[in-house]
Design an enzyme around this catalytic site. Structure first.
Site, PDB file in Angstrom:
ATOM      1  N   GLY A  16     -30.108 -49.368  57.547  1.00 36.33           N
ATOM      2  CA  GLY A  16     -30.063 -48.700  58.766  1.00 36.33           C
ATOM      3  C   GLY A  16     -29.438 -47.711  59.377  1.00 36.33           C
ATOM      4  O   GLY A  16     -28.924 -47.785  60.452  1.00 36.33           O
ATOM      5  N   SER A  17     -29.284 -46.694  58.491  1.00 37.88           N
ATOM      6  CA  SER A  17     -28.705 -45.351  59.028  1.00 37.88           C
ATOM      7  C   SER A  17     -29.175 -44.900  60.289  1.00 37.88           C
ATOM      8  O   SER A  17     -28.421 -44.408  61.316  1.00 37.88           O
ATOM      9  CB  SER A  17     -28.141 -44.559  57.814  1.00 37.88           C
ATOM     10  OG  SER A  17     -29.635 -43.839  57.444  1.00 37.88           O
ATOM     11  N   ASN A  18     -30.277 -44.740  60.352  1.00 29.91           N
ATOM     12  CA  ASN A  18     -31.258 -44.208  61.479  1.00 29.91           C
ATOM     13  C   ASN A  18     -31.025 -45.063  62.614  1.00 29.91           C
ATOM     14  O   ASN A  18     -30.762 -44.805  63.739  1.00 29.91           O
ATOM     15  CB  ASN A  18     -32.722 -43.909  61.317  1.00 29.91           C
ATOM     16  CG  ASN A  18     -32.838 -42.472  60.664  1.00 29.91           C
ATOM     17  OD1 ASN A  18     -32.362 -41.733  61.356  1.00 29.91           O
ATOM     18  ND2 ASN A  18     -33.530 -42.432  59.462  1.00 29.91           N
ATOM     19  N   ARG A  69     -50.087 -60.402  56.541  1.00 29.40           N
ATOM     20  CA  ARG A  69     -49.253 -59.424  57.200  1.00 29.40           C
ATOM     21  C   ARG A  69     -49.326 -59.865  59.026  1.00 29.40           C
ATOM     22  O   ARG A  69     -48.417 -59.521  59.822  1.00 29.40           O
ATOM     23  CB  ARG A  69     -49.943 -58.084  57.202  1.00 29.40           C
ATOM     24  CG  ARG A  69     -49.451 -57.491  55.847  1.00 29.40           C
ATOM     25  CD  ARG A  69     -50.060 -56.092  55.665  1.00 29.40           C
ATOM     26  NE  ARG A  69     -49.809 -55.553  54.342  1.00 29.40           N
ATOM     27  CZ  ARG A  69     -48.478 -54.857  53.921  1.00 29.40           C
ATOM     28  NH1 ARG A  69     -47.408 -54.759  54.962  1.00 29.40           N
ATOM     29  NH2 ARG A  69     -48.626 -54.645  52.915  1.00 29.40           N
ATOM     30  N   ARG A  95     -42.229 -52.062  55.591  1.00 28.40           N
ATOM     31  CA  ARG A  95     -43.645 -52.810  55.705  1.00 28.40           C
ATOM     32  C   ARG A  95     -44.931 -51.890  56.581  1.00 28.40           C
ATOM     33  O   ARG A  95     -44.441 -51.147  57.392  1.00 28.40           O
ATOM     34  CB  ARG A  95     -43.353 -54.134  56.443  1.00 28.40           C
ATOM     35  CG  ARG A  95     -42.502 -54.853  55.818  1.00 28.40           C
ATOM     36  CD  ARG A  95     -42.840 -55.687  54.582  1.00 28.40           C
ATOM     37  NE  ARG A  95     -43.777 -56.375  54.825  1.00 28.40           N
ATOM     38  CZ  ARG A  95     -44.636 -57.072  53.726  1.00 28.40           C
ATOM     39  NH1 ARG A  95     -44.351 -56.561  52.474  1.00 28.40           N
ATOM     40  NH2 ARG A  95     -45.530 -57.887  53.906  1.00 28.40           N
ATOM     41  N   ASN A 111     -41.705 -43.580  64.527  1.00 34.99           N
ATOM     42  CA  ASN A 111     -41.249 -43.840  63.021  1.00 34.99           C
ATOM     43  C   ASN A 111     -40.732 -42.520  62.844  1.00 34.99           C
ATOM     44  O   ASN A 111     -40.947 -41.683  63.565  1.00 34.99           O
ATOM     45  CB  ASN A 111     -42.639 -44.156  62.299  1.00 34.99           C
ATOM     46  CG  ASN A 111     -42.185 -44.427  60.834  1.00 34.99           C
ATOM     47  OD1 ASN A 111     -41.147 -44.987  60.503  1.00 34.99           O
ATOM     48  ND2 ASN A 111     -42.710 -43.614  59.731  1.00 34.99           N
ATOM     49  N   HIS A 113     -40.164 -40.127  59.253  1.00 32.21           N
ATOM     50  CA  HIS A 113     -40.481 -40.020  57.972  1.00 32.21           C
ATOM     51  C   HIS A 113     -39.868 -38.803  57.088  1.00 32.21           C
ATOM     52  O   HIS A 113     -39.645 -37.632  57.880  1.00 32.21           O
ATOM     53  CB  HIS A 113     -41.975 -39.478  57.945  1.00 32.21           C
ATOM     54  CG  HIS A 113     -42.671 -39.251  56.689  1.00 32.21           C
ATOM     55  ND1 HIS A 113     -42.812 -40.383  55.792  1.00 32.21           N
ATOM     56  CD2 HIS A 113     -42.967 -38.303  55.923  1.00 32.21           C
ATOM     57  CE1 HIS A 113     -43.328 -40.049  54.457  1.00 32.21           C
ATOM     58  NE2 HIS A 113     -43.518 -38.695  54.750  1.00 32.21           N
ATOM     59  N   GLU A 178     -32.215 -36.248  60.186  1.00 26.17           N
ATOM     60  CA  GLU A 178     -33.119 -37.490  60.720  1.00 26.17           C
ATOM     61  C   GLU A 178     -32.130 -37.949  61.798  1.00 26.17           C
ATOM     62  O   GLU A 178     -32.730 -38.503  62.972  1.00 26.17           O
ATOM     63  CB  GLU A 178     -33.271 -38.581  59.655  1.00 26.17           C
ATOM     64  CG  GLU A 178     -34.286 -38.047  58.927  1.00 26.17           C
ATOM     65  CD  GLU A 178     -34.552 -39.102  57.601  1.00 26.17           C
ATOM     66  OE1 GLU A 178     -34.570 -40.281  58.132  1.00 26.17           O
ATOM     67  OE2 GLU A 178     -34.762 -38.750  56.593  1.00 26.17           O
TER      68      GLU A 178
END
Length: 223
Positions: A16-18, A69, A95, A111, A113, A178
């Protein structure tokens, strides 16, 4: 009186660096989002330890114990509702989410990317960028829609591709960007500075708040 900060959850699968970048940005009381919940689909995710140390509620919803899911996502949704979450950020959440879950959070699910969308959707973006010989690579924050790695773009940052680059060195420079643009993009969304029209985002008042989030190429040292 300062405007109320929007209650925000972060979905992770690993270190979880972001997530850390978002949590650190939100330590500022003036930041318009408050990180109040972290959810991981993996019990061993290192980011859970960091979140708990930061005083943030951290929960595991292990996808492996669910039949499908949507069952997994309904458990996540229940947690999000209990914590009165208003915005959700996916940060290394490995996921694919279903149209059902996306529908619950339309216009409120972000999100990040590791590529300049719409280029290089999917995995192994740095390897593919080098294989294609592009000279500019980067990262994108976008609203999530049912199609993978699509949706209105909130922010992008570019880095040059160096002749000496490997996927690892290129990835490190992209990741550094990021950590800059994700907190900035969340701040704009939480601060109601962004509106969605079709597949594009626009500043609510471009004259008053010019969007700083489409960045020119950054020339770093070769990390």
């Amino acid at each position: 009186m300062s405007p109320r900060r929007k209650r925000t959850a972060i979905l992770i699968s690993g270190g979880g660096s972001n997530m850390r970048a978002l949590i650190e940005a939100a330590r500022d009381p003036a930041y318009p989002a408050e990180i109040t919940l972290v959810i991981s689909n993996r019990p061993d995710a290192g980011g859970l330890v960091y979140a708990k140390a930061a005083g943030i509620a951290a929960s595991v919803v292990d996808h492996k114990i669910y039949a499908g899911r949507e069952e997994f996502e309904r458990s996540m949704q229940a947690l999000l509702e209990i914590h009165r979450i208003e915005l959700v950020c996916m940060a290394g959440f490995l996921r694919m989410v279903t149209p059902w879950f996306i529908g619950q959070w339309a216009g409120r699910l972000l999100n990040i990317h590791p590529a300049l969308l719409p280029a290089f959707r999917g995995l192994h973006t740095h390897e593919r960028a080098l294989a294609e010989g592009v000279k500019i690579h980067g990262c994108t924050v976008h609203f999530v829609v049912p199609a993978m790695d699509e949706g209105p773009i909130v922010a992008q940052a570019a880095v040059p591709v160096l002749d000496s680059d490997t996927p690892e060195s290129l990835g490190r420079r992209v990741l550094a960007q990021e950590h800059i643009i994700y907190p900035a993009a969340l701040a704009r969304v939480a601060g109601n500075c962004v509106t969605i029209q079709g597949n594009r985002t626009f500043d609510v008042d471009p004259a008053a708040t010019p969007n700083p989030m489409v960045m020119p190429p950054i020339v770093p040292s070769d990390a």
